[in-house]
Design a protein around this motif. Structure first.
Motif, PDB file in Angstrom:
ATOM      1  N   ILE A 113       0.855  -1.191   0.000  1.00  0.00           N
ATOM      2  CA  ILE A 113       0.000   0.000   0.000  1.00  0.00           C
ATOM      3  C   ILE A 113       0.889   1.239   0.000  1.00  0.00           C
ATOM      4  CG2 ILE A 113      -1.727   1.310   1.299  1.00  0.00           C
ATOM      5  CD1 ILE A 113      -2.643  -1.367   2.523  1.00  0.00           C
ATOM      6  N   TYR A 114       0.745   2.063  -1.046  1.00  0.00           N
ATOM      7  CA  TYR A 114       1.581   3.274  -1.087  1.00  0.00           C
ATOM      8  C   TYR A 114       0.778   4.548  -0.844  1.00  0.00           C
ATOM      9  CZ  TYR A 114      -0.208   4.037  -5.817  1.00  0.00           C
ATOM     10  OH  TYR A 114      -1.032   4.260  -6.890  1.00  0.00           O
ATOM     11  N   GLY A 115      -0.525   4.405  -0.708  1.00  0.00           N
ATOM     12  CA  GLY A 115      -1.328   5.592  -0.456  1.00  0.00           C
ATOM     13  C   GLY A 115      -2.776   5.228  -0.222  1.00  0.00           C
ATOM     14  N   VAL A 116      -3.591   6.255   0.007  1.00  0.00           N
ATOM     15  CA  VAL A 116      -5.020   6.037   0.230  1.00  0.00           C
ATOM     16  C   VAL A 116      -5.823   7.148  -0.440  1.00  0.00           C
ATOM     17  CG1 VAL A 116      -4.738   4.866   2.461  1.00  0.00           C
ATOM     18  CG2 VAL A 116      -4.995   7.359   2.421  1.00  0.00           C
ATOM     19  N   GLU A 117      -7.017   6.804  -0.895  1.00  0.00           N
ATOM     20  CA  GLU A 117      -7.946   7.833  -1.355  1.00  0.00           C
ATOM     21  C   GLU A 117      -8.987   8.048  -0.277  1.00  0.00           C
ATOM     22  OE1 GLU A 117      -9.975   7.254  -5.128  1.00  0.00           O
ATOM     23  OE2 GLU A 117     -11.064   9.161  -4.915  1.00  0.00           O
ATOM     24  N   ALA A 118      -9.236   9.315   0.062  1.00  0.00           N
ATOM     25  CA  ALA A 118     -10.267   9.655   1.040  1.00  0.00           C
ATOM     26  C   ALA A 118     -11.603   9.761   0.313  1.00  0.00           C
ATOM     27  CB  ALA A 118      -9.926  10.980   1.718  1.00  0.00           C
ATOM     28  N   LEU A 119     -12.589   9.007   0.770  1.00  0.00           N
ATOM     29  CA  LEU A 119     -13.910   8.998   0.127  1.00  0.00           C
ATOM     30  C   LEU A 119     -14.979   9.300   1.185  1.00  0.00           C
ATOM     31  CD1 LEU A 119     -13.093   5.874  -2.012  1.00  0.00           C
ATOM     32  CD2 LEU A 119     -13.703   8.113  -2.985  1.00  0.00           C
ATOM     33  N   ILE A 120     -15.715  10.359   0.950  1.00  0.00           N
ATOM     34  CA  ILE A 120     -16.638  10.851   1.970  1.00  0.00           C
ATOM     35  C   ILE A 120     -17.902   9.995   2.080  1.00  0.00           C
ATOM     36  CG2 ILE A 120     -17.985  12.446   0.527  1.00  0.00           C
ATOM     37  CD1 ILE A 120     -17.629  14.545   2.782  1.00  0.00           C
ATOM     38  N   ARG A 121     -18.401   9.895   3.289  1.00  0.00           N
ATOM     39  CA  ARG A 121     -19.706   9.290   3.567  1.00  0.00           C
ATOM     40  C   ARG A 121     -20.462  10.184   4.523  1.00  0.00           C
ATOM     41  NH1 ARG A 121     -17.579   6.788   0.162  1.00  0.00           N
ATOM     42  NH2 ARG A 121     -17.481   4.560  -0.191  1.00  0.00           N
ATOM     43  N   TRP A 122     -21.789  10.062   4.464  1.00  0.00           N
ATOM     44  CA  TRP A 122     -22.644  10.854   5.345  1.00  0.00           C
ATOM     45  C   TRP A 122     -23.236   9.911   6.379  1.00  0.00           C
ATOM     46  CZ3 TRP A 122     -27.540  13.807   3.167  1.00  0.00           C
ATOM     47  CH2 TRP A 122     -28.196  14.463   4.225  1.00  0.00           C
ATOM     48  N   ASN A 123     -22.911  10.216   7.624  1.00  0.00           N
ATOM     49  CA  ASN A 123     -23.453   9.426   8.714  1.00  0.00           C
ATOM     50  C   ASN A 123     -24.833   9.994   9.062  1.00  0.00           C
ATOM     51  OD1 ASN A 123     -23.386   7.413  10.620  1.00  0.00           O
ATOM     52  ND2 ASN A 123     -21.328   7.987  11.296  1.00  0.00           N
ATOM     53  N   HIS A 124     -25.831   9.545   8.327  1.00  0.00           N
ATOM     54  CA  HIS A 124     -27.171  10.116   8.417  1.00  0.00           C
ATOM     55  C   HIS A 124     -27.855   9.664   9.709  1.00  0.00           C
ATOM     56  CE1 HIS A 124     -31.357  10.906   7.318  1.00  0.00           C
ATOM     57  NE2 HIS A 124     -30.888  11.726   6.388  1.00  0.00           N
ATOM     58  N   PRO A 125     -28.518  10.614  10.425  1.00  0.00           N
ATOM     59  CA  PRO A 125     -29.119  10.277  11.722  1.00  0.00           C
ATOM     60  C   PRO A 125     -30.117   9.120  11.672  1.00  0.00           C
ATOM     61  CG  PRO A 125     -29.786  12.483  10.975  1.00  0.00           C
ATOM     62  CD  PRO A 125     -28.657  12.039  10.114  1.00  0.00           C
ATOM     63  N   THR A 126     -30.866   8.989  10.570  1.00  0.00           N
ATOM     64  CA  THR A 126     -31.817   7.875  10.514  1.00  0.00           C
ATOM     65  C   THR A 126     -31.467   6.825   9.462  1.00  0.00           C
ATOM     66  OG1 THR A 126     -33.243   9.141   9.027  1.00  0.00           O
ATOM     67  CG2 THR A 126     -33.755   9.248  11.381  1.00  0.00           C
ATOM     68  N   LYS A 127     -30.841   7.269   8.359  1.00  0.00           N
ATOM     69  CA  LYS A 127     -30.587   6.327   7.262  1.00  0.00           C
ATOM     70  C   LYS A 127     -29.287   5.557   7.431  1.00  0.00           C
ATOM     71  CE  LYS A 127     -32.985   9.155   3.824  1.00  0.00           C
ATOM     72  NZ  LYS A 127     -32.628  10.318   2.986  1.00  0.00           N
ATOM     73  N   GLY A 128     -28.474   5.958   8.395  1.00  0.00           N
ATOM     74  CA  GLY A 128     -27.168   5.314   8.539  1.00  0.00           C
ATOM     75  C   GLY A 128     -26.172   5.870   7.537  1.00  0.00           C
ATOM     76  N   LEU A 129     -25.207   5.056   7.141  1.00  0.00           N
ATOM     77  CA  LEU A 129     -24.145   5.528   6.262  1.00  0.00           C
ATOM     78  C   LEU A 129     -24.632   5.707   4.821  1.00  0.00           C
ATOM     79  CD1 LEU A 129     -21.228   6.080   7.149  1.00  0.00           C
ATOM     80  CD2 LEU A 129     -20.599   3.928   6.052  1.00  0.00           C
ATOM     81  N   VAL A 130     -24.490   6.919   4.307  1.00  0.00           N
ATOM     82  CA  VAL A 130     -24.950   7.235   2.952  1.00  0.00           C
ATOM     83  C   VAL A 130     -23.741   7.537   2.065  1.00  0.00           C
ATOM     84  CG1 VAL A 130     -26.322   8.865   1.586  1.00  0.00           C
ATOM     85  CG2 VAL A 130     -27.117   8.166   3.865  1.00  0.00           C
ATOM     86  N   GLY A 131     -23.693   6.923   0.894  1.00  0.00           N
ATOM     87  CA  GLY A 131     -22.571   7.113  -0.037  1.00  0.00           C
ATOM     88  C   GLY A 131     -22.642   8.446  -0.768  1.00  0.00           C
ATOM     89  N   PRO A 132     -21.495   8.904  -1.291  1.00  0.00           N
ATOM     90  CA  PRO A 132     -21.415  10.210  -1.938  1.00  0.00           C
ATOM     91  C   PRO A 132     -22.310  10.335  -3.176  1.00  0.00           C
ATOM     92  CG  PRO A 132     -19.381   8.989  -2.273  1.00  0.00           C
ATOM     93  CD  PRO A 132     -20.192   8.217  -1.300  1.00  0.00           C
ATOM     94  N   GLY A 133     -22.572   9.223  -3.835  1.00  0.00           N
ATOM     95  CA  GLY A 133     -23.416   9.258  -5.025  1.00  0.00           C
ATOM     96  C   GLY A 133     -24.798   9.827  -4.753  1.00  0.00           C
ATOM     97  N   SER A 134     -25.278   9.713  -3.523  1.00  0.00           N
ATOM     98  CA  SER A 134     -26.636  10.211  -3.259  1.00  0.00           C
ATOM     99  C   SER A 134     -26.669  11.578  -2.587  1.00  0.00           C
ATOM    100  CB  SER A 134     -27.442   9.178  -2.464  1.00  0.00           C
ATOM    101  OG  SER A 134     -26.728   8.707  -1.368  1.00  0.00           O
ATOM    102  N   PHE A 135     -25.525  12.236  -2.411  1.00  0.00           N
ATOM    103  CA  PHE A 135     -25.614  13.630  -1.927  1.00  0.00           C
ATOM    104  C   PHE A 135     -24.620  14.597  -2.568  1.00  0.00           C
ATOM    105  CE2 PHE A 135     -22.734  11.553   1.060  1.00  0.00           C
ATOM    106  CZ  PHE A 135     -21.738  12.492   1.259  1.00  0.00           C
ATOM    107  N   ILE A 136     -23.521  14.085  -3.161  1.00  0.00           N
ATOM    108  CA  ILE A 136     -22.548  14.998  -3.794  1.00  0.00           C
ATOM    109  C   ILE A 136     -23.166  15.752  -4.989  1.00  0.00           C
ATOM    110  CG2 ILE A 136     -20.373  15.115  -5.097  1.00  0.00           C
ATOM    111  CD1 ILE A 136     -19.710  14.931  -2.209  1.00  0.00           C
ATOM    112  N   PRO A 137     -23.922  15.066  -5.866  1.00  0.00           N
ATOM    113  CA  PRO A 137     -24.518  15.798  -6.987  1.00  0.00           C
ATOM    114  C   PRO A 137     -25.415  16.966  -6.532  1.00  0.00           C
ATOM    115  CG  PRO A 137     -24.629  13.446  -7.390  1.00  0.00           C
ATOM    116  CD  PRO A 137     -24.151  13.608  -5.980  1.00  0.00           C
TER     117      PRO A 137
END
Ligand code: C2E
Ligand code: MG
Ligand code: MG
Ligand code: MG
Length: 292
Positions: free
Chosen positions: A55-79
């Motif tokens: 492993i020579y590096g990492v990509e940081a990928l955001i998630r939304w820790n939604h209060p009711t829905k749990g972990l939400v991926g960037p595809g459903s809020f970045i746009p």
């Protein structure tokens, strides 16, 4: 009858449209409070040198820790965030957070780690980005040479001269620039001659489309040759199969990320991966070949 039906359909359409608008408005408000309450978290996915699976590096990928829905991926809020401008606050948070978390990642790695952060075009165009970047580096002590920013080709359709000088200034700080999802969208080869870019991240659709048969020719081979011509490195995205790995290595592409190695994982899990190294059930082809 047809006319009446048409009218009905039209009413239905209008009310669905209103629902969509309301839904978008609700989501926008939710996103606003998410920004204020810092409900986001960064996951990390390793960049792997396929030759030794290190492993020579990492990509940081955001998630939304939604209060009711749990972990939400960037595809459903970045746009939506891109549309509303909330990406400016969210993107700044992600950059800052990745640079803050760098120290603990680096402390658990035996080599100099690269941390890669996705940056939206709006951040580059609508904020004093260079100043912000400099402040984040100063504030976190992040070594510039170990930070990489991932941009997409959508930034090149706007204001070509200012983006060129901004990229130049970013690299003058020592920060690296990667061209994300290369090969999709508005690709023009002339971008490669015009802009200072360190790494091409080959979109996963190219990896999917690879001809895996012996001697099969692949676009990847041309991308690698092109990148080397312009002194850029190449990272393949979306490597899921052992066959992708061996084919990429044969084409001269050494760096990759993908589910074969690891999905994006929380910080703690990334730290463990850095400490233990990747444990793969499937051995590289070259290894099994020498073993047999
Ligand atoms: P990206 O930058 O191209 O990131 C790669 C995406 O591919 C990630 O999706 C990752 O989980 C996924 N991926 C990695 N390996 C594989 C694989 O082997 N197979 C498959 N099918 N997928 C794989 P994710 O995490 O859902 O992120 C989606 C996109 O959201 C990112 O695409 C990036 O454009 C955007 N994004 C994520 N974090 C940020 C951020 O902090 N700021 C901005 N502006 N955009 C972000
Ligand atoms: Mg990316
Ligand atoms: Mg990508
Ligand atoms: Mg992508």
């Amino acid at each position: 009858v047809a006319k009446r039906e048409g009218g009905g359909r039209c009413k239905l359409f209008v009310s669905t449209m209103r629902d969509d608008v309301l839904e978008a408005q609700r989501k926008k408000m939710e996103l606003k409070s998410a920004v204020e309450l810092k409900e986001f978290v960064l996951y990390y996915q390793p960049f792997v040198d396929m030759r030794d699976r290190s492993i020579y590096g990492v990509e940081a990928l955001i998630r939304w820790n939604h209060p009711t829905k749990g972990l939400v991926g960037p595809g459903s809020f970045i746009p939506l965030a891109e549309e509303t401008g909330q990406i400016l606050a969210i993107g700044l948070w992600a950059l800052h957070q990745a640079c803050r978390e760098f120290a603990v990642l680096q402390a658990n790695s035996s080599r100099d780690l690269l941390v890669s952060v996705n940056v939206s075009p709006r951040q580059l165009f609508e904020t004093p980005f260079l100043k912000i970047l400099q402040d984040v580096l100063d504030d976190t002590g992040m070594p510039p040479s170990q930070l990489q920013l991932e941009i997409t080709e959508s930034i090149f359709i706007k204001d070509a001269t200012s983006i060129g000088s901004l990229l130049h200034d970013i690299r003058a700080l020592g920060v690296k620039v990667a061209f994300d999802d290369f090969g999709t969208g508005y690709s023009s080869l002339s971008y490669l001659t015009r802009y200072p870019i360190d790494t091409l991240k080959v979109d996963q659709s190219f990896v999917r489309a690879m001809n895996l048969s012996e001697g099969g020719t692949n676009l990847i081979l041309f991308i690698v040759a092109l990148a080397h011509e312009f002194k850029m490195s190449v990272t393949a995205e979306g490597v899921e199969e052992i066959e992708h790995e061996s084919a990429l290595l044969k084409q001269g592409c050494m760096h990759a990320q993908g589910y074969l190695y690891s999905r994006p994982v929380p910080l703690d899990a990334m730290i463990s991966l850095l400490r233990t190294g990747l444990a793969l059930s499937k051995a590289p082809k070259s290894m099994s070949a020498t073993a047999s």
